[in-house]
Design an enzyme around this catalytic site. Structure first.
Site, PDB file in Angstrom:
ATOM      1  N   GLY A   1       0.818  -1.214   0.000  1.00 26.67           N
ATOM      2  CA  GLY A   1       0.000   0.000   0.000  1.00 26.67           C
ATOM      3  C   GLY A   1       0.854   1.267   0.000  1.00 26.67           C
ATOM      4  CB  THR A   2       4.006   2.122   1.762  1.00 21.73           C
ATOM      5  OG1 THR A   2       3.467   1.828   3.059  1.00 21.73           O
ATOM      6  CG2 THR A   2       4.961   3.283   1.852  1.00 21.73           C
TER       7      THR A   2
ATOM      8  CG  ASN B   1      -5.151   3.977   9.127  1.00 19.37           C
ATOM      9  OD1 ASN B   1      -5.544   4.865   8.384  1.00 19.37           O
ATOM     10  ND2 ASN B   1      -4.148   4.147   9.963  1.00 19.37           N
TER      11      ASN B   1
ATOM     12  CD  GLN C   1      -6.643  -0.832   7.401  1.00 21.52           C
ATOM     13  OE1 GLN C   1      -7.358  -1.805   7.650  1.00 21.52           O
ATOM     14  NE2 GLN C   1      -5.375  -0.784   7.778  1.00 21.52           N
TER      15      GLN C   1
ATOM     16  CB  SER D   1      -2.014  -3.324   1.256  1.00 16.22           C
ATOM     17  OG  SER D   1      -1.033  -4.043   1.957  1.00 16.22           O
TER      18      SER D   1
ATOM     19  CG  HIS E   1       0.194  -6.590   5.094  1.00 19.98           C
ATOM     20  ND1 HIS E   1       0.208  -6.210   6.423  1.00 19.98           N
ATOM     21  CD2 HIS E   1       0.451  -5.456   4.395  1.00 19.98           C
ATOM     22  CE1 HIS E   1       0.483  -4.917   6.512  1.00 19.98           C
ATOM     23  NE2 HIS E   1       0.627  -4.444   5.289  1.00 19.98           N
TER      24      HIS E   1
ATOM     25  CB  THR F   1      12.466 -10.415 -10.892  1.00 13.48           C
ATOM     26  OG1 THR F   1      13.536 -10.220 -11.806  1.00 13.48           O
ATOM     27  CG2 THR F   1      11.900 -11.822 -11.019  1.00 13.48           C
TER      28      THR F   1
ATOM     29  CB  CYS G   1       6.679   6.043  19.557  1.00  5.03           C
ATOM     30  SG  CYS G   1       5.859   4.751  20.457  1.00  5.03           S
TER      31      CYS G   1
HETATM   32  C1  LIG Z   1      -4.870   3.016   5.170  1.00  5.23           C
HETATM   33  C2  LIG Z   1      -3.536   2.423   4.914  1.00  5.23           C
HETATM   34  N1  LIG Z   1      -2.871   2.778   3.800  1.00  5.23           N
HETATM   35  C3  LIG Z   1      -1.667   2.266   3.491  1.00  5.23           C
HETATM   36  C4  LIG Z   1      -1.053   1.364   4.325  1.00  5.23           C
HETATM   37  C5  LIG Z   1       0.302   0.829   3.944  1.00  5.23           C
HETATM   38  O1  LIG Z   1       0.189  -0.442   3.423  1.00  5.23           O
HETATM   39  P1  LIG Z   1       1.473  -1.421   3.389  1.00  5.23           P
HETATM   40  O2  LIG Z   1       1.681  -1.880   4.798  1.00  5.23           O
HETATM   41  O3  LIG Z   1       1.082  -2.534   2.467  1.00  5.23           O
HETATM   42  O4  LIG Z   1       2.614  -0.630   2.868  1.00  5.23           O
HETATM   43  C6  LIG Z   1      -1.702   0.962   5.490  1.00  5.23           C
HETATM   44  C7  LIG Z   1      -1.046   0.017   6.422  1.00  5.23           C
HETATM   45  O5  LIG Z   1      -1.106   0.149   7.623  1.00  5.23           O
HETATM   46  C8  LIG Z   1      -2.978   1.508   5.787  1.00  5.23           C
HETATM   47  O6  LIG Z   1      -3.641   1.164   6.887  1.00  5.23           O
END
Ligand SMILES: Cc1ncc(COP(=O)(O)O)c(C=O)c1O
Length: 369
Positions: free
Chosen positions: A69-70, A144, A172, A192, A194, A230, A317
């Site tokens: 997702g990032t 999230n 999410q 994403s 995971h 790859t 934190c």
């Molecule tokens: C709303 C949201 N966007 C993006 C991400 C980032 O996804 P990834 O962990 O696959 O980089 C997260 C992960 O916590 C998320 O909750």
């Protein structure tokens, strides 16, 4: 361990792992290789692309695989023309806010779209942002922390009608509520693996044909020359399987999660002073964020951890202490109270018994405090 942190990550589904293993053990060939095992790996990547496209109601050719997702969010924001104007909501994930701030440092203009006390973007806020004439707007589909779901389709329609490109972070929302790329009417959407019981380090960017994506990684021309390197075949296969399972089980999963969430909220509301944030808003069926006056969220998290319960606090934190959640601050929650936030995000393996035990424990911990 009682795991109540599924918005952070989910366990890999056994069926996902089973689908992945052959691509680690036997069919490990590079999907760009022309011989038979290479072609098998290529077909598996293509099949996963179809599975993800089917989950989000898009064409397979609109899906490019990323590291998560990032990366997808970073890629989406990089479609902003240089020195352009960008608008993001006040409640985005850091993987949107940080690249947005970097773009601003590089000369882009940045506007923030405010939310109301329930974490919702209003029509007025959209009308206001249209007047600023941004080239790109990024709005998270489901938050999230609070789980709040935005009423995105009409806003995207209006933004699009004004010639503004729309990106949504659907990380999410995916697998918890129906997500249709076409019905939302956005140009770009981040996903994403995971968060939907797939492996970590894998995600996708869904894009409307014609949107110019500026690749970060150049090289072998993979992913329509938009993301070289790859392919992580096993993870992509796992993501595809997780998407297939999510599509088949969506109605059942969300009903199950909602029933658990209702049980949890019923118990939480018996604790004096406890506030469920954004309670009135349409939220993800698995997510509850709450605060209890005079209770520090991180301290409570640690105490719950000692009892074998994994939850998340709303604060991040920072050196010298914790900073309250920007999401809650944007909703007008007082900073001290925001620091009491705890997020519970339920998953498919959670049970009513775990929730009842948690409520009893929470009551005892709050009494001791
Ligand atoms: C709303 C949201 N966007 C993006 C991400 C980032 O996804 P990834 O962990 O696959 O980089 C997260 C992960 O916590 C998320 O909750």
């Amino acid at each position: 361990m009682t795991y109540f942190d599924h918005n952070a990550t989910t366990p890999t589904d056994d069926r996902v792992l089973e689908a992945m293993l052959p691509f680690l053990k036997s069919f490990y060939a590079n999907p760009s290789s022309l011989y038979r095992h290479g072609r098998i790996a290529r077909s598996a990547v293509d099949a996963a692309r179809e599975q993800i496209a089917a989950l989000v109601d898009a064409q397979a050719s609109q899906v490019i695989f990323t590291s998560g997702g990032t990366e997808s969010n970073n890629l989406a924001l990089a479609t902003l023309p240089s020195q352009g104007r960008l608008a993001i909501s006040a409640i985005e994930h850091p993987s949107v806010t940080e690249p947005a701030l970097r773009l601003e440092r590089l000369g882009a203009r940045l506007n923030i779209i405010n939310v109301d006390a329930n974490g919702l973007i209003t029509q007025d806020a959209i009308d206001k942002i249209i007047k600023e004439k941004p080239e790109l707007v990024s709005i998270i589909l489901a938050n999230n922390e609070t789980g709040v779901i935005q009423n995105l389709a009409p806003y995207a329609g209006k933004l699009r009608a004004n010639g503004i490109r729309v990106h949504t972070d659907a990380v999410q929302a995916l697998g918890k509520i129906p997500v249709s790329f076409n019905q939302l009417g956005v140009h770009l959407m981040s996903l994403s693996s995971h968060k939907i019981y797939g492996p970590k380090g894998c995600g996708a960017l869904v894009f409307e044909k014609g949107v110019e994506i500026k690749p970060f990684l150049l090289g072998g021309g993979q992913e329509q020359e938009l993301r070289a390197g790859t392919e992580n075949v096993a993870a992509i296969v796992g993501f595809g399987k997780a998407a297939e399972l999510a599509k088949a089980g969506l109605a059942e999963y969300s009903a199950k999660l909602l029933a658990l969430r209702e049980l949890l909220e019923e118990g939480l509301t018996t604790i004096p002073g406890l506030t469920i944030f954004a309670r009135q808003a349409n939220r993800l069926p698995n997510t509850v964020q709450f605060g209890i006056p005079e209770i520090d969220g991180e301290m409570l998290l640690m105490k719950l951890d000692q009892k074998g319960i994994a939850v998340s606090s709303g604060s991040a934190c920072a050196s010298g202490g914790s900073i309250p959640s920007p999401v809650l601050i944007a909703m007008g929650v007082e900073a001290g109270f925001a620091k009491s936030a705890i997020r519970i995000s339920l998953g498919l393996a959670n049970t009513p018994a775990e929730i009842l035990e948690f409520i009893d424990l929470l009551k005892a911990l709050v009494c001791q405090a």
